[in-house]
Design a protein around this motif. Structure first.
Motif, PDB file in Angstrom:
ATOM      1  N   SER A 176       0.751   8.477   0.747  1.00  0.00           N
ATOM      2  CA  SER A 176       0.199   9.450  -0.204  1.00  0.00           C
ATOM      3  C   SER A 176      -0.362  10.673   0.502  1.00  0.00           C
ATOM      4  CB  SER A 176      -0.891   8.807  -1.059  1.00  0.00           C
ATOM      5  OG  SER A 176      -2.035   8.551  -0.261  1.00  0.00           O
ATOM      6  N   GLY A 177      -0.703  10.486   1.767  1.00  0.00           N
ATOM      7  CA  GLY A 177      -1.269  11.599   2.532  1.00  0.00           C
ATOM      8  C   GLY A 177      -2.705  11.914   2.188  1.00  0.00           C
ATOM      9  N   SER A 178      -3.291  11.168   1.236  1.00  0.00           N
ATOM     10  CA  SER A 178      -4.683  11.444   0.876  1.00  0.00           C
ATOM     11  C   SER A 178      -5.630  10.604   1.732  1.00  0.00           C
ATOM     12  CB  SER A 178      -4.899  11.151  -0.609  1.00  0.00           C
ATOM     13  OG  SER A 178      -4.481   9.834  -0.882  1.00  0.00           O
ATOM     14  N   GLN A 179      -6.860  11.058   1.827  1.00  0.00           N
ATOM     15  CA  GLN A 179      -7.876  10.323   2.598  1.00  0.00           C
ATOM     16  C   GLN A 179      -8.514   9.255   1.707  1.00  0.00           C
ATOM     17  OE1 GLN A 179      -8.898  10.398   5.824  1.00  0.00           O
ATOM     18  NE2 GLN A 179      -7.040  11.622   6.130  1.00  0.00           N
ATOM     19  N   ILE A 180      -8.410   8.007   2.142  1.00  0.00           N
ATOM     20  CA  ILE A 180      -9.055   6.913   1.401  1.00  0.00           C
ATOM     21  C   ILE A 180     -10.120   6.334   2.321  1.00  0.00           C
ATOM     22  CG2 ILE A 180      -8.726   4.718   0.200  1.00  0.00           C
ATOM     23  CD1 ILE A 180      -7.056   6.902  -1.023  1.00  0.00           C
ATOM     24  N   PRO A 181     -11.388   6.394   1.923  1.00  0.00           N
ATOM     25  CA  PRO A 181     -12.416   5.843   2.818  1.00  0.00           C
ATOM     26  C   PRO A 181     -12.289   4.323   2.939  1.00  0.00           C
ATOM     27  CG  PRO A 181     -13.367   6.429   0.688  1.00  0.00           C
ATOM     28  CD  PRO A 181     -11.940   6.881   0.644  1.00  0.00           C
ATOM     29  N   ALA A 234      -5.308   5.937  -8.278  1.00  0.00           N
ATOM     30  CA  ALA A 234      -6.474   5.551  -7.483  1.00  0.00           C
ATOM     31  C   ALA A 234      -6.136   4.350  -6.598  1.00  0.00           C
ATOM     32  CB  ALA A 234      -7.641   5.212  -8.404  1.00  0.00           C
ATOM     33  N   ALA A 235      -6.541   4.437  -5.320  1.00  0.00           N
ATOM     34  CA  ALA A 235      -6.224   3.377  -4.362  1.00  0.00           C
ATOM     35  C   ALA A 235      -6.889   2.059  -4.752  1.00  0.00           C
ATOM     36  CB  ALA A 235      -6.657   3.798  -2.971  1.00  0.00           C
ATOM     37  N   ALA A 236      -8.157   2.134  -5.176  1.00  0.00           N
ATOM     38  CA  ALA A 236      -8.893   0.910  -5.483  1.00  0.00           C
ATOM     39  C   ALA A 236      -8.239   0.141  -6.624  1.00  0.00           C
ATOM     40  CB  ALA A 236     -10.348   1.242  -5.833  1.00  0.00           C
ATOM     41  N   ALA A 237      -7.873   0.883  -7.664  1.00  0.00           N
ATOM     42  CA  ALA A 237      -7.247   0.239  -8.820  1.00  0.00           C
ATOM     43  C   ALA A 237      -5.909  -0.367  -8.421  1.00  0.00           C
ATOM     44  CB  ALA A 237      -7.063   1.260  -9.945  1.00  0.00           C
ATOM     45  N   ALA A 238      -5.134   0.396  -7.624  1.00  0.00           N
ATOM     46  CA  ALA A 238      -3.835  -0.104  -7.181  1.00  0.00           C
ATOM     47  C   ALA A 238      -4.003  -1.370  -6.339  1.00  0.00           C
ATOM     48  CB  ALA A 238      -3.120   0.970  -6.368  1.00  0.00           C
ATOM     49  N   PHE A 239      -5.010  -1.355  -5.474  1.00  0.00           N
ATOM     50  CA  PHE A 239      -5.274  -2.529  -4.631  1.00  0.00           C
ATOM     51  C   PHE A 239      -5.660  -3.730  -5.495  1.00  0.00           C
ATOM     52  CE2 PHE A 239      -8.356  -4.833  -1.730  1.00  0.00           C
ATOM     53  CZ  PHE A 239      -7.353  -5.487  -1.037  1.00  0.00           C
ATOM     54  N   GLY A 240      -6.498  -3.475  -6.483  1.00  0.00           N
ATOM     55  CA  GLY A 240      -6.915  -4.547  -7.393  1.00  0.00           C
ATOM     56  C   GLY A 240      -5.735  -5.156  -8.112  1.00  0.00           C
ATOM     57  N   GLN A 241      -4.841  -4.287  -8.574  1.00  0.00           N
ATOM     58  CA  GLN A 241      -3.646  -4.778  -9.274  1.00  0.00           C
ATOM     59  C   GLN A 241      -2.763  -5.610  -8.367  1.00  0.00           C
ATOM     60  OE1 GLN A 241      -1.613  -1.410 -10.938  1.00  0.00           O
ATOM     61  NE2 GLN A 241      -3.112  -1.243 -12.586  1.00  0.00           N
ATOM     62  N   TRP A 242      -2.558  -5.056  -7.157  1.00  0.00           N
ATOM     63  CA  TRP A 242      -1.695  -5.779  -6.214  1.00  0.00           C
ATOM     64  C   TRP A 242      -2.301  -7.142  -5.853  1.00  0.00           C
ATOM     65  CZ3 TRP A 242      -2.679  -7.175  -1.038  1.00  0.00           C
ATOM     66  CH2 TRP A 242      -1.578  -7.806  -0.421  1.00  0.00           C
ATOM     67  N   LEU A 243      -3.634  -7.137  -5.676  1.00  0.00           N
ATOM     68  CA  LEU A 243      -4.343  -8.378  -5.310  1.00  0.00           C
ATOM     69  C   LEU A 243      -4.137  -9.449  -6.383  1.00  0.00           C
ATOM     70  CD1 LEU A 243      -5.954  -8.812  -2.770  1.00  0.00           C
ATOM     71  CD2 LEU A 243      -8.032  -8.278  -4.005  1.00  0.00           C
ATOM     72  N   ALA A 244      -4.138  -9.008  -7.644  1.00  0.00           N
ATOM     73  CA  ALA A 244      -3.973  -9.954  -8.749  1.00  0.00           C
ATOM     74  C   ALA A 244      -2.564 -10.537  -8.747  1.00  0.00           C
ATOM     75  CB  ALA A 244      -4.266  -9.257 -10.072  1.00  0.00           C
ATOM     76  N   GLY A 270       0.827  -1.197   0.000  1.00  0.00           N
ATOM     77  CA  GLY A 270       0.000   0.000   0.000  1.00  0.00           C
ATOM     78  C   GLY A 270       0.862   1.247   0.000  1.00  0.00           C
ATOM     79  N   ARG A 271       1.944   1.205   0.805  1.00  0.00           N
ATOM     80  CA  ARG A 271       2.819   2.365   0.892  1.00  0.00           C
ATOM     81  C   ARG A 271       3.474   2.647  -0.464  1.00  0.00           C
ATOM     82  NH1 ARG A 271       6.631   1.967   5.974  1.00  0.00           N
ATOM     83  NH2 ARG A 271       4.707   2.098   7.165  1.00  0.00           N
ATOM     84  N   LEU A 272       3.941   1.572  -1.099  1.00  0.00           N
ATOM     85  CA  LEU A 272       4.579   1.724  -2.422  1.00  0.00           C
ATOM     86  C   LEU A 272       3.580   2.296  -3.422  1.00  0.00           C
ATOM     87  CD1 LEU A 272       6.638  -1.588  -2.603  1.00  0.00           C
ATOM     88  CD2 LEU A 272       7.524   0.760  -2.410  1.00  0.00           C
ATOM     89  N   ALA A 273       2.364   1.735  -3.386  1.00  0.00           N
ATOM     90  CA  ALA A 273       1.339   2.192  -4.330  1.00  0.00           C
ATOM     91  C   ALA A 273       0.992   3.640  -4.064  1.00  0.00           C
ATOM     92  CB  ALA A 273       0.099   1.310  -4.213  1.00  0.00           C
ATOM     93  N   GLY A 274       0.943   4.007  -2.786  1.00  0.00           N
ATOM     94  CA  GLY A 274       0.626   5.379  -2.415  1.00  0.00           C
ATOM     95  C   GLY A 274       1.671   6.350  -2.935  1.00  0.00           C
ATOM     96  N   ARG A 275       2.939   5.916  -2.882  1.00  0.00           N
ATOM     97  CA  ARG A 275       4.028   6.767  -3.379  1.00  0.00           C
ATOM     98  C   ARG A 275       3.877   6.997  -4.886  1.00  0.00           C
ATOM     99  NH1 ARG A 275       8.808   4.123  -0.700  1.00  0.00           N
ATOM    100  NH2 ARG A 275       7.696   4.563   1.214  1.00  0.00           N
ATOM    101  N   ARG A 276       3.463   5.926  -5.576  1.00  0.00           N
ATOM    102  CA  ARG A 276       3.300   6.039  -7.030  1.00  0.00           C
ATOM    103  C   ARG A 276       2.129   6.942  -7.395  1.00  0.00           C
ATOM    104  NH1 ARG A 276       4.495   0.574  -7.222  1.00  0.00           N
ATOM    105  NH2 ARG A 276       2.316   0.033  -7.289  1.00  0.00           N
ATOM    106  N   GLY A 277       1.129   7.010  -6.472  1.00  0.00           N
ATOM    107  CA  GLY A 277      -0.057   7.826  -6.742  1.00  0.00           C
ATOM    108  C   GLY A 277      -1.111   7.043  -7.518  1.00  0.00           C
TER     109      GLY A 277
END
Lengths: 313, 285
Positions: free
Chosen positions: A53-58, A15-25, A6-13
């Protein structure tokens, strides 16, 4: 692991959901445990993402869904708990939320109406939870439908697992109540009936998990193959789902038993709810016998072999 | 050879106390059983209790089984249903004064019991098996229960249930009793021995149905006979499914339970007599 990802994905910037989906795969989560692990993993990923990323992700964080999810809430005099139930549902990306208020004399209808974007069906007479779910299913338009009761709020985290499971091809995503159950000698009659039905249908792996329990999610395909009227008798629906070869899986554990224990009608030996459900299971077995014969899969032994084996008991 | 659990330590399995003294002039031919002078060696002409014992190749145990069976009551007849025997089971049984019904082909225990029941004359029918010696003290409670008004006196034993997933057969027994509205019977079943039935029960349900024991149990409950689990005999015999996967005996017993449920439905309707709650089924189609 998920926090780091998550931290790596956040650094890249992005959308969190898409990044999570990719990582999950890419992450090799054990297939059988995927939906069980999902809420915890998603939360870890989200925290990592937020930190870098410092952004708010619900929360809950969910991978992008391919289909549109609907949810059906059946409510009968549940004004007290309904707002909490709907608050949790509002945290999930539902295409529609349908509340079937039936036989309610309290403020259930008003409570449901007070939420934006909730479709409320009001029926003056009591229908029973199962019939209410059937009506909701019929009105729904999503690709898969989550079913839940208005009397017990379930956290959105846990519910997200049902949505992801249904989205990924599980036709019947069941609540896995096994971790909540005692050993057989202290189980109630209803639990034994559920296990018996599954095992007679050749699905030992489902143990006592059943469409009688909520939450559960059904694909549109499952709903259509089972038939709306049969949803009114959940064990019968389960029999039809097994017979149709649908993908049925217990995906996540939601503790509904401790809530059930507080209900006055569903408590102790010989309670009315238990008798209703036992009757449902008899009906379900009769349905199975219609197509597979009285002995179901347990009859393919020749009479001679019977005789010899009988002596061998 | 399947495992039979011992009922008591070997030492306590002495059949009954031996007579204190040996009569010096015991008639020849009786001396071999002089230590059991009170137990008749013949069937009682007007028996109160009929003990029915199916047997297949049990020449080694049958004498002991008959001796224990005969000791349950002074007016007892023992009926051995010898089927498919290739040893001397019939001879051994006849020597013990039992009435022997011999069949060349194997019948199975359940059919054997049904056949034996048709030949029984007693008011109480006690069913046991020939492959384990159950002491008469463990058989008497079943006879006493029927004497005091129980119609179907079952063994209050199912097998190990202290785990979350039990054997299918155990589950089937519990579930059938629940669906019959008799959860109090727990896993007690006519599938297991020993059990005893009254003549009234036999006349009500018929001897034929005994060949499918769960069906007989369903019939007994539906006809409002007094069915009770009266005494526990730890027969370590519950699990036909010991050999994993596709055991034909397990299939047989499970299929029997499903037949019993179908019979229940024929008697009480598609929900087995259970209510449908407040469901308005017509509201959803």
């Amino acid at each position: 692991m998920a926090v780091t990802a998550g931290r790596l994905a956040g650094r890249r910037g992005g959308a969190a959901a898409a990044a999570f989906g990719q990582w999950l795969a890419s992450a090799a989560l054990p297939a059988g445990q995927l939906f069980r692990l999902l809420p915890g993993v998603a939360e870890s990923f989200r925290r990592g993402f937020v930190r870098s990323s410092g952004s708010q992700i619900p929360s809950p964080l969910m991978p992008p869904l391919a289909g549109r999810p609907s949810v059906v809430v059946s409510a009968c005099n549940e004004a007290g708990s309904l707002p909490a139930v709907l608050r949790e549902l509002k945290r999930l990306p539902f295409h529609e939320i349908i509340v079937v208020v039936n036989g309610s004399q309290d403020g259930s209808f008003a409570a449901a109406r007070s939420f934006d974007g909730v479709i409320v069906v009001h029926i003056a007479e009591r229908l029973g939870h199962d019939v209410a779910r059937g009506i909701g299913a019929k009105l729904s338009t999503g690709d898969f439908v989550l079913f839940i009761d208005g009397d017990m709020p379930v956290s959105a985290h846990l519910l997200s697992a049902f949505l992801v499971a249904a989205d990924r091809g599980v036709d019947v995503a069941l609540n896995d109540i096994m971790p909540l159950l005692p050993a057989f000698d202290r189980q109630d009659e209803v639990t034994r009936c559920k296990t018996f039905l599954n095992r007679m249908m050749g699905r030992d792996d489902l143990e006592a998990n059943s469409m009688t329990a909520v939450p559960h999610a059904l694909s549109r395909r499952a709903i259509e193959m089972i038939g709306y009227d049969n949803l009114a008798v959940p064990p019968k629906a389960q029999t039809l789902a097994i017979r149709a070869g649908l993908r049925i899986q217990a995906v996540q554990t939601v503790d509904v038993l401790s809530v059930n224990r507080r209900r006055t009608l569903n408590r102790g030996r010989d309670n009315p709810v238990a008798r209703l459900i036992i009757g449902d299971h008899i009906e379900a077995l009769m349905e199975a016998m219609k197509s597979a014969g009285t002995r179901l899969q347990w009859g393919q032994v020749s009479r001679d072999e019977f005789a010899i084996r009988r002596n061998g008991i | 050879m399947r495992h039979v659990q011992r009922l008591r330590p070997r030492r306590s399995r002495v059949r009954r106390p031996s007579a204190p003294q040996v009569p010096e002039t015991a008639p020849i031919g009786l001396t071999y059983r002089f230590f059991e002078p009170l137990i008749p060696k013949q069937n009682h002409p007007e028996p109160l209790v009929s003990v029915i014992i199916p047997a297949m190749n049990e020449a080694g145990k049958i004498a002991a089984v008959i001796a224990e069976a005969r000791a349950v009551h002074p007016a007892t007849e023992v009926i051995v249903v010898a089927n498919g025997c290739r040893d001397h089971t019939e001879m051994a049984a006849e020597r013990m004064g039992a009435k022997v019904l011999a069949f060349a082909d194997p019948l199975g225990n359940d059919v054997g019991r049904s056949v034996g029941a048709q030949a029984a004359k007693g008011q109480i029918l006690l069913f046991t098996d020939s492959d384990m010696v159950i002491p008469s003290s463990e058989l008497k409670p079943f006879v006493h229960a029927v004497q005091s008004g129980v119609d179907v006196a079952l063994n209050d034993y199912t097998g190990p249930t202290d785990r979350s997933l039990v054997h299918r057969v155990i589950l089937a027994k519990y579930t059938l009793n629940s669906m019959l509205g008799r959860p109090d019977l727990r896993g007690a079943s006519m599938t297991a021995v020993p059990h005893a039935i009254s003549r009234r029960a036999l006349q009500t349900i018929g001897a034929e149905i005994l060949s499918v024991p769960p069906k007989a149990q369903a019939a007994a409950v539906c006809r409002e006979l007094r069915v009770e689990a009266v005494h526990r005999v730890e027969v370590g015999r519950l699990n036909p499914g010991r050999a994993a996967g596709g055991d034909p005996l397990e299939k047989l017993v499970l299929g029997d339970h499903l037949e019993a449920l179908a019979a229940l439905v024929a008697e009480r309707g598609v929900r087995g007599g259970f209510h449908d709650g407040e469901r308005r089924r017509s509201m959803v189609r």
